[in-house]
Motif scaffolding. Structure first.
Motif, PDB file in Angstrom:
ATOM      1  N   ASP A  93       0.818  -1.213   0.000  1.00  0.00           N
ATOM      2  CA  ASP A  93       0.000   0.000   0.000  1.00  0.00           C
ATOM      3  C   ASP A  93       0.851   1.263   0.000  1.00  0.00           C
ATOM      4  O   ASP A  93       0.503   2.268  -0.623  1.00  0.00           O
ATOM      5  CB  ASP A  93      -0.937   0.003   1.210  1.00  0.00           C
ATOM      6  CG  ASP A  93      -0.189  -0.033   2.532  1.00  0.00           C
ATOM      7  OD1 ASP A  93      -0.248   0.947   3.284  1.00  0.00           O
ATOM      8  OD2 ASP A  93       0.457  -1.056   2.824  1.00  0.00           O
ATOM      9  N   THR A 134      -6.735  -5.561  -5.588  1.00  0.00           N
ATOM     10  CA  THR A 134      -5.939  -6.118  -4.487  1.00  0.00           C
ATOM     11  C   THR A 134      -5.197  -5.022  -3.745  1.00  0.00           C
ATOM     12  O   THR A 134      -5.156  -5.000  -2.507  1.00  0.00           O
ATOM     13  CB  THR A 134      -4.922  -7.152  -5.022  1.00  0.00           C
ATOM     14  OG1 THR A 134      -5.622  -8.178  -5.708  1.00  0.00           O
ATOM     15  CG2 THR A 134      -4.122  -7.757  -3.886  1.00  0.00           C
ATOM     16  N   GLU A 137      -7.583  -2.644  -1.820  1.00  0.00           N
ATOM     17  CA  GLU A 137      -8.020  -3.241  -0.561  1.00  0.00           C
ATOM     18  C   GLU A 137      -6.973  -3.032   0.530  1.00  0.00           C
ATOM     19  O   GLU A 137      -7.310  -2.738   1.685  1.00  0.00           O
ATOM     20  CB  GLU A 137      -8.278  -4.735  -0.764  1.00  0.00           C
ATOM     21  CG  GLU A 137      -8.846  -5.430   0.460  1.00  0.00           C
ATOM     22  CD  GLU A 137      -9.148  -6.899   0.205  1.00  0.00           C
ATOM     23  OE1 GLU A 137      -9.344  -7.633   1.183  1.00  0.00           O
ATOM     24  OE2 GLU A 137      -9.183  -7.298  -0.977  1.00  0.00           O
ATOM     25  N   GLN A 138      -5.694  -3.164   0.172  1.00  0.00           N
ATOM     26  CA  GLN A 138      -4.630  -2.943   1.140  1.00  0.00           C
ATOM     27  C   GLN A 138      -4.597  -1.493   1.604  1.00  0.00           C
ATOM     28  O   GLN A 138      -4.413  -1.205   2.795  1.00  0.00           O
ATOM     29  CB  GLN A 138      -3.272  -3.317   0.537  1.00  0.00           C
ATOM     30  CG  GLN A 138      -3.071  -4.799   0.321  1.00  0.00           C
ATOM     31  CD  GLN A 138      -1.633  -5.108  -0.055  1.00  0.00           C
ATOM     32  OE1 GLN A 138      -0.709  -4.611   0.560  1.00  0.00           O
ATOM     33  NE2 GLN A 138      -1.452  -5.917  -1.078  1.00  0.00           N
ATOM     34  N   LEU A 140      -7.057   0.611   1.732  1.00  0.00           N
ATOM     35  CA  LEU A 140      -8.208   0.846   2.620  1.00  0.00           C
ATOM     36  C   LEU A 140      -8.003   0.210   3.987  1.00  0.00           C
ATOM     37  O   LEU A 140      -8.380   0.785   5.013  1.00  0.00           O
ATOM     38  CB  LEU A 140      -9.482   0.304   1.967  1.00  0.00           C
ATOM     39  CG  LEU A 140      -9.978   1.070   0.735  1.00  0.00           C
ATOM     40  CD1 LEU A 140     -11.140   0.331   0.083  1.00  0.00           C
ATOM     41  CD2 LEU A 140     -10.409   2.486   1.128  1.00  0.00           C
ATOM     42  N   SER A 141      -7.380  -0.971   4.002  1.00  0.00           N
ATOM     43  CA  SER A 141      -7.210  -1.677   5.273  1.00  0.00           C
ATOM     44  C   SER A 141      -6.241  -0.966   6.210  1.00  0.00           C
ATOM     45  O   SER A 141      -6.305  -1.124   7.431  1.00  0.00           O
ATOM     46  CB  SER A 141      -6.732  -3.117   5.024  1.00  0.00           C
ATOM     47  OG  SER A 141      -5.416  -3.131   4.511  1.00  0.00           O
ATOM     48  N   HIS A 142      -5.335  -0.158   5.644  1.00  0.00           N
ATOM     49  CA  HIS A 142      -4.349   0.553   6.479  1.00  0.00           C
ATOM     50  C   HIS A 142      -4.645   2.042   6.601  1.00  0.00           C
ATOM     51  O   HIS A 142      -3.881   2.774   7.228  1.00  0.00           O
ATOM     52  CB  HIS A 142      -2.947   0.372   5.884  1.00  0.00           C
ATOM     53  CG  HIS A 142      -2.454  -1.046   5.889  1.00  0.00           C
ATOM     54  ND1 HIS A 142      -2.195  -1.737   7.052  1.00  0.00           N
ATOM     55  CD2 HIS A 142      -2.189  -1.902   4.870  1.00  0.00           C
ATOM     56  CE1 HIS A 142      -1.776  -2.952   6.760  1.00  0.00           C
ATOM     57  NE2 HIS A 142      -1.768  -3.084   5.434  1.00  0.00           N
ATOM     58  N   ASN A 144      -6.712   3.944   8.269  1.00  0.00           N
ATOM     59  CA  ASN A 144      -6.933   4.576   9.572  1.00  0.00           C
ATOM     60  C   ASN A 144      -5.848   4.256  10.597  1.00  0.00           C
ATOM     61  O   ASN A 144      -5.986   4.608  11.771  1.00  0.00           O
ATOM     62  CB  ASN A 144      -8.305   4.172  10.119  1.00  0.00           C
ATOM     63  CG  ASN A 144      -9.449   4.673   9.251  1.00  0.00           C
ATOM     64  OD1 ASN A 144      -9.390   5.798   8.736  1.00  0.00           O
ATOM     65  ND2 ASN A 144     -10.472   3.860   9.076  1.00  0.00           N
ATOM     66  N   GLU A 145      -4.789   3.603  10.155  1.00  0.00           N
ATOM     67  CA  GLU A 145      -3.704   3.274  11.076  1.00  0.00           C
ATOM     68  C   GLU A 145      -2.784   4.474  11.284  1.00  0.00           C
ATOM     69  O   GLU A 145      -2.671   5.346  10.426  1.00  0.00           O
ATOM     70  CB  GLU A 145      -2.887   2.106  10.525  1.00  0.00           C
ATOM     71  CG  GLU A 145      -3.637   0.794  10.456  1.00  0.00           C
ATOM     72  CD  GLU A 145      -2.776  -0.314   9.880  1.00  0.00           C
ATOM     73  OE1 GLU A 145      -3.256  -1.457   9.836  1.00  0.00           O
ATOM     74  OE2 GLU A 145      -1.637  -0.041   9.450  1.00  0.00           O
ATOM     75  N   ARG A 205       4.939  -3.978   2.601  1.00  0.00           N
ATOM     76  CA  ARG A 205       4.038  -2.851   2.363  1.00  0.00           C
ATOM     77  C   ARG A 205       4.707  -1.724   1.590  1.00  0.00           C
ATOM     78  O   ARG A 205       4.030  -0.796   1.130  1.00  0.00           O
ATOM     79  CB  ARG A 205       3.513  -2.318   3.701  1.00  0.00           C
ATOM     80  CG  ARG A 205       2.538  -3.251   4.410  1.00  0.00           C
ATOM     81  CD  ARG A 205       2.035  -2.646   5.701  1.00  0.00           C
ATOM     82  NE  ARG A 205       1.460  -1.308   5.455  1.00  0.00           N
ATOM     83  CZ  ARG A 205       1.090  -0.480   6.431  1.00  0.00           C
ATOM     84  NH1 ARG A 205       1.252  -0.840   7.693  1.00  0.00           N
ATOM     85  NH2 ARG A 205       0.593   0.705   6.152  1.00  0.00           N
TER      86      ARG A 205
END
Length: 210
Positions: A93, A134, A137-138, A140-142, A144-145, A205
């Motif tokens: 990402d 793919t 998605e990565q 989006l998954s990170h 808010n970190e 990443r």
């Protein structure tokens, strides 16, 4: 086809001849594409972009001499209307976010199917963004970190080179205790519990290169 009705001219930039050949074959199978040229690194891409003025530049990230992330801003500074898509094996990402921030319109993986490659080139050629599902998605998954700070990234790069805490402290001119605080923060942000795992996750990443 471009709005003028002519074929979309694509410059392919990759240091692997077989990859360039495969992409060229995929382009030739489509009636609305034309292979404008091939470059083996970012430096060649800059030169060929100047002379060929392709509609779309399909560029790899990791190449000898000059990689895609270094070439993209140079190309866009000289030709701000250039439409660039990254095609890479590195689906992290952080890689994607960096490329998009630099001005790339597309980011897709070399493992993509022929249809996705074709659709991505058409989308970017039309001036719209395309990010491989793919990779999206990565991202989006990170999203808010907590991000690693510049200092934490510097610590992590030294850790990836095998430096112990004392070595990291000496190189960065900080105390051993400060290094320990940074390492604890890095572990928490990356969701890992040891140095090896932290480096593995960061490389995957695209947060650091080794």
């Amino acid at each position: 086809m471009t709005p003028e009705g002519r074929k979309t001219r694509v410059l392919v930039v990759d240091d692997h001849p077989l990859m360039r050949e495969g992409i060229a074959n995929a382009l030739q199978a489509e009636l609305d594409f034309e292979l404008a040229g091939e470059a083996s690194d970012g430096a060649e891409a800059i030169e060929m972009s100047r002379t060929l003025r392709p509609d779309v530049i399909l560029i790899d990230l990791q190449m000898p001499r000059l990689g895609g992330l270094d070439a993209i801003p140079v190309i866009l500074k000289e030709a701000p209307d250039s439409r660039i898509a990254v095609l890479t094996t590195y689906g992290g990402d952080a890689y994607a976010e960096r490329a998009l921030r630099l001005g790339a319109l597309g980011f897709l993986l070399k493992s993509s199917l022929h249809r996705e490659l074709v659709d991505a080139i058409r989308t970017v050629g039309a001036g719209r963004r395309y990010v491989s599902p793919t990779v999206a998605e990565q991202i989006l998954s990170h999203m808010n970190e907590d991000r690693l700070s510049d200092r934490e990234l510097a610590v992590l790069r030294l850790i990836s080179r095998g430096e112990p805490n004392k070595g990291v402290a000496r190189r960065l001119s900080i105390s051993d205790q400060t290094v320990k605080v940074h390492v604890k923060s890095i572990f928490g942000k990356l969701g890992v519990c040891d140095r090896t795992h932290a480096v593995t996750v960061a490389v995957r990443r695209g947060l650091i290169d080794i």
